[in-house]
Write an enzyme that holds these catalytic residues in place. Structure first.
Site, PDB file in Angstrom:
ATOM      1  N   TYR A  56      23.729  35.197  47.353  1.00 19.07           N
ATOM      2  CA  TYR A  56      24.794  36.055  47.896  1.00 19.07           C
ATOM      3  C   TYR A  56      25.844  35.196  48.579  1.00 19.07           C
ATOM      4  CZ  TYR A  56      24.175  41.015  47.326  1.00 19.07           C
ATOM      5  OH  TYR A  56      24.178  42.277  46.801  1.00 19.07           O
ATOM      6  N   GLU A  58      29.260  36.640  49.890  1.00 16.03           N
ATOM      7  CA  GLU A  58      30.465  37.399  50.241  1.00 16.03           C
ATOM      8  C   GLU A  58      31.415  36.533  51.060  1.00 16.03           C
ATOM      9  OE1 GLU A  58      27.438  39.189  50.626  1.00 16.03           O
ATOM     10  OE2 GLU A  58      27.897  41.342  50.368  1.00 16.03           O
ATOM     11  N   ASP A 209      49.779  40.629  32.671  1.00 21.27           N
ATOM     12  CA  ASP A 209      48.373  40.827  32.299  1.00 21.27           C
ATOM     13  C   ASP A 209      48.132  40.033  31.020  1.00 21.27           C
ATOM     14  OD1 ASP A 209      45.952  41.632  31.330  1.00 21.27           O
ATOM     15  OD2 ASP A 209      46.260  43.777  31.699  1.00 21.27           O
ATOM     16  N   THR A 235      41.310  38.161  31.767  1.00 23.22           N
ATOM     17  CA  THR A 235      39.867  38.033  31.573  1.00 23.22           C
ATOM     18  C   THR A 235      39.575  36.613  31.118  1.00 23.22           C
ATOM     19  OG1 THR A 235      40.179  38.895  29.345  1.00 23.22           O
ATOM     20  CG2 THR A 235      39.355  40.431  30.987  1.00 23.22           C
ATOM     21  N   LYS A 238      37.909  36.252  26.504  1.00 22.20           N
ATOM     22  CA  LYS A 238      38.544  36.540  25.202  1.00 22.20           C
ATOM     23  C   LYS A 238      38.981  35.203  24.576  1.00 22.20           C
ATOM     24  CE  LYS A 238      39.907  41.294  26.372  1.00 22.20           C
ATOM     25  NZ  LYS A 238      39.903  41.537  27.827  1.00 22.20           N
ATOM     26  N   ARG A 244      31.975  36.456  30.537  1.00 21.94           N
ATOM     27  CA  ARG A 244      32.637  37.729  30.834  1.00 21.94           C
ATOM     28  C   ARG A 244      33.112  37.712  32.274  1.00 21.94           C
ATOM     29  NH1 ARG A 244      31.925  40.624  26.652  1.00 21.94           N
ATOM     30  NH2 ARG A 244      33.277  42.197  27.535  1.00 21.94           N
TER      31      ARG A 244
HETATM   32  N1  DSN Z   1      38.122  45.920  25.958  1.00 22.23           N
HETATM   33  C1  DSN Z   1      39.315  45.115  25.956  1.00 22.23           C
HETATM   34  C2  DSN Z   1      39.882  44.994  24.598  1.00 22.23           C
HETATM   35  O1  DSN Z   1      39.136  45.113  23.658  1.00 22.23           O
HETATM   36  O2  DSN Z   1      41.066  44.757  24.455  1.00 22.23           O
HETATM   37  C3  DSN Z   1      40.316  45.609  26.908  1.00 22.23           C
HETATM   38  O3  DSN Z   1      39.704  45.953  28.103  1.00 22.23           O
END
Ligand code: DSN
Length: 429
Positions: A56, A58, A209, A235, A238, A244
């Protein structure tokens, strides 16, 4: 069914071991074309499965609420340093558990409830957190939207590109406190300078974004929004090919507010095992080979789009400049919906997702489009020739969707193709 190299880690749970082996098989014997997915490296997966999951923490490095965080502080500092260096940013927060958390934290940090945000319309490529009625974002903030230009039959100017005249008109009409650039189903480059110009004209903050294209930016294949943006959220799993999770970059003046919004504003204990894995992926993305990878992603998408067009599919906006192709199925087959296409391709061992296309007459659950991406199979080593083959296999399965033998034949061809491109071939059991 084969076992996976990770099975040896689980010695007392046959059910989970079996499910992991099934998923290992699925990922390595079928084609992964979800545009938001990738194959993380063994080093990223090792960090994700490390002892850091036990801790933990925080707070932030040097300011934790629990003891025993000497090592964790170094891990999180390393991740922050690597990330700011990778994108040339002032400040990084690596704690968001996901891209959605990161986006909401940004709104919470820099806006008051009820403030107006201008973002991309969902049915034109925007994300749920860009103001979907189903998302908490639309309940707390007042979203107005911009879209893409109309489709045209001129092959030199096919349309369906972000309509910057519309962005400006909407910005002037609504005077948003924040403009959000970025999309979840848009196959073209997004120019941060044009968004900055409009944000300055109306005195709005600019949030970029870059969830989908963070890896393409890190590899130098897409323009870096950091110099133009007040905040960049994304994120890590990707095109960036990490674990993730989410992350936020911002100008120094917003650092404290952003950190406060992530913790304690949105989240409790950070996932330090994921943060260690993020640090690994940020290092991987800084190596020269990563640019070669992102250039190949884009080259593969272009080859894929051309081959899909050759099979009679229409590509939204006429093509692609990133890691995805948004396919309008109606010219291939007016009766074929995105939902049916996704299900048929699943049976054929080709994993995709149905997606709305601009001005889609069908519902988001049915759709007239299919979104396909090249990042994962590029990691596995596939190049332009393989993506041309995949386009032909997709067309073959969809044309013969009522013929089970034909679908099985495509599934076998897919498995044969995948056997030469196992992303984890270097693992030994
Ligand atoms: N799930 C993502 C996507 O496939 O673009 C977006 O949150």
């Amino acid at each position: 069914m084969g076992s996976s190299p990770f099975d040896s880690w689980i010695t007392n749970d046959d059910e989970v071991t079996s499910l992991l082996a099934q998923e290992w098989d699925r990922q390595t014997t079928t084609l992964q074309l979800i545009a938001s997915e990738n194959f993380a490296s063994p080093a990223v997966m090792a960090a994700t499965g490390s002892v850091l999951t036990n801790k933990y923490a925080e707070g932030y490095p040097g300011r934790r609420y629990y003891g025993g965080n000497q090592v964790v502080d170094e891990v999180e500092d390393l991740a922050r340093r690597r990330l700011t260096a990778l994108f040339g940013a002032d400040h990084a927060n690596v704690q968001p558990h996901s891209g959605a958390n990161a986006n909401v934290a940004v709104y919470q940090a820099l806006l008051e409830p009820g403030d107006t945000i201008l973002a991309m319309r969902l049915d034109q490529g925007g994300h749920l957190t860009h103001g979907s009625p189903a998302s908490i974002t639309s309940k707390w903030w007042n979203f107005v939207s911009y879209g893409v230009t109309p489709r045209s039959d001129d092959p030199d100017n096919p349309g369906e590109l972000i309509d910057f005249d519309n962005v400006r008109e909407q910005a002037l009409a609504h005077r948003p406190k924040m403009i959000v650039a970025g999309a979840t189903a848009y196959a073209r480059r997004i120019d941060p300078a044009s968004f900055r110009e409009i944000a300055d004209e109306v005195g709005a903050l600019l949030m970029f974004d870059s969830a989908h294209v963070a890896g393409l930016i890190a590899g130098g294949s897409h323009p870096n929004p950091v110099p133009y943006s007040d905040v960049v959220a994304f994120t890590t799993h990707k095109t960036l090919r990490g674990p993730r999770g989410g992350a936020i970059l911002c100008r120094e003046e917003y650092a404290k507010k952003i950190d406060m919004a992530v913790f304690p504003g949105q989240q409790g204990g950070p996932l330090e095992h994921a943060i260690a894995a993020k640090a690994v992926s940020f290092k991987e993305a800084s190596l020269p080979g990563f640019s070669v990878y992102t250039e190949q992603i884009v080259a593969n998408s272009k080859a894929f789009a051309a081959a899909l067009a050759g099979e009679g599919f229409r590509n939204v906006s006429g093509g692609t400049e990133n890691h995805m192709v948004l396919v309008d199925l109606r010219e291939f087959d007016a009766e074929l919906t995105g939902k049916v296409a996704q299900e048929v391709l699943d049976r054929a061992g080709i994993t995709t997702n149905r997606n709305t296309i601009p001005d889609d007459p069908r519902s988001p659950f049915i759709t007239s489009g299919l979104r396909v991406g090249t990042a994962a199979q590029t990691t596995a080593g596939m190049k332009e020739g393989e993506f041309a083959t995949i386009a032909a296999l997709m067309a073959c399965a969809l044309r013969q969707r009522d013929d089970e033998a034909a679908i099985i034949q495509v599934r076998n061809d897919v498995a044969a193709l995948c056997s030469s491109f196992n992303p984890y071939a270097t693992f030994t059991k």
